[in-house]
Scaffold this motif. Structure first.
Motif, mmCIF file in Angstrom:
data_model
loop_
_atom_site.group_PDB
_atom_site.id
_atom_site.type_symbol
_atom_site.label_atom_id
_atom_site.label_comp_id
_atom_site.label_asym_id
_atom_site.label_seq_id
_atom_site.Cartn_x
_atom_site.Cartn_y
_atom_site.Cartn_z
ATOM 1 N N TYR A 172 -1.954 -6.396 -1.603
ATOM 2 C CA TYR A 172 -2.751 -7.081 -0.819
ATOM 3 C C TYR A 172 -2.564 -7.972 0.156
ATOM 4 N N THR A 173 -1.546 -8.983 0.652
ATOM 5 C CA THR A 173 -0.797 -9.301 2.147
ATOM 6 C C THR A 173 -1.512 -8.468 2.720
ATOM 7 N N GLU A 174 -0.430 -6.994 2.740
ATOM 8 C CA GLU A 174 -1.044 -6.436 3.729
ATOM 9 C C GLU A 174 -2.488 -5.882 4.488
ATOM 10 N N PRO A 175 -2.946 -5.437 3.473
ATOM 11 C CA PRO A 175 -4.826 -4.716 4.307
ATOM 12 C C PRO A 175 -5.066 -6.010 4.045
ATOM 13 N N GLU B 41 -5.341 0.090 -5.094
ATOM 14 C CA GLU B 41 -4.247 0.854 -5.060
ATOM 15 C C GLU B 41 -3.175 0.833 -5.466
ATOM 16 N N SER B 42 -2.479 -0.198 -4.351
ATOM 17 C CA SER B 42 -1.292 -0.312 -4.278
ATOM 18 C C SER B 42 -0.736 -1.853 -5.336
ATOM 19 N N PHE B 43 -1.478 -2.325 -5.555
ATOM 20 C CA PHE B 43 -1.215 -4.056 -5.973
ATOM 21 C C PHE B 43 -0.788 -4.685 -5.626
ATOM 22 N N ALA C 169 -10.088 -2.676 2.818
ATOM 23 C CA ALA C 169 -8.609 -3.427 2.503
ATOM 24 C C ALA C 169 -8.962 -3.928 1.300
ATOM 25 N N LYS C 170 -9.861 -4.082 0.377
ATOM 26 C CA LYS C 170 -9.805 -4.490 -1.152
ATOM 27 C C LYS C 170 -9.179 -2.975 -1.954
ATOM 28 N N ASP D 162 6.622 -1.882 7.004
ATOM 29 C CA ASP D 162 6.504 0.012 6.374
ATOM 30 C C ASP D 162 5.160 0.259 5.937
ATOM 31 N N PHE D 163 4.925 -1.200 4.693
ATOM 32 C CA PHE D 163 3.189 -0.419 4.415
ATOM 33 C C PHE D 163 2.199 -0.843 4.973
#
Length: 219
Positions: free
Chosen positions: A187-190, A183-185, A177-178, A8-9
């Motif tokens: 990093y795996t998804e972006p 912002e979301s803490f 991506a960084k 979803d993220f």
């Protein structure tokens, strides 16, 4: 698994990353087109019969090829303002990419021009073609086809090296991506999506190279 990678993220951030990928494509293609233009006069400078011209062009090419592009990027973005010339991050990034790869392309031009049999120049001149017409109509058409695979390799490299522009705050794919990760803490998804998009761009460039090769071969 859902904690490690949230579908979803990933879907929610995909539009931002696709937009950033579009920026990366624009930066890369613009830089590549300029590099193709930059490389030609540098190659002709290397081939010049004037020693000072060939030595200056050769020294510049070796300096650029022998130093990391990140160093060159910092010199352009942070060093030129000391001389009174301030550039926007995107301009500095495109300039650095163009000149850096232009020096590599210059050597490809030079090698292919030197590989052409000198008798072809003599035949063109015997037909009253000017040196410019000989270069444009006889030499360049024979130079381009052997260059295509190498140019394709450089294009793929430029897509990946465009990520270095993140160091001067150009909002291309890696920077975005960084930023999403900060912002979301997460990093795996972006970073995963960014890596896949870079892979897709590289595969597309490789496919385009093979297509151009086939077209030139069938002419």
């Amino acid at each position: 698994m859902s904690e490690f990678f949230s579908i979803d993220f990933a879907i929610s951030i995909l539009p931002r990353l696709l937009y950033a990928a579009g920026v990366t494509v624009q930066l890369t293609l613009t830089s590549f087109a300029i590099a193709m233009v930059v490389g030609l006069p540098l190659a002709l400078g290397r081939l010049s019969s004037f020693k000072i011209v060939s030595s200056a062009a050769g020294a510049f090419i070796e300096f650029v090829r022998g130093t990391p592009m990140l160093v060159q990027l910092f010199l352009v973005f942070f060093g030129l303002p000391k001389l009174g010339l301030s550039l926007q991050p995107v301009t500095a990034g495109v300039l650095t990419l163009s000149v850096h790869y232009g020096c590599y392309i210059a050597e490809v031009y030079r090698g292919n021009l030197q590989a052409i049999n000198p008798t072809q120049r003599e035949a063109a001149w015997s037909l009253s073609l000017s040196p410019f017409d000989t270069f444009k109509s006889v030499l360049i058409p024979q130079t381009i086809p052997p260059m295509i695979p190498i140019l394709g390799t450089y294009l793929i490299g430029m897509f990946k090296d465009a990520a270095l522009l993140a160091s001067i705050s150009v909002f291309e794919l890696l920077t975005t991506a960084k930023l999403i990760g900060t912002e979301s803490f997460r990093y795996t998804e972006p970073m995963t999506i960014a890596g896949l998009l870079f892979l897709f761009m590289s595969l597309a460039a490789a496919g385009l190279t093979r297509l151009l090769e086939r077209q030139w071969t069938n002419r």
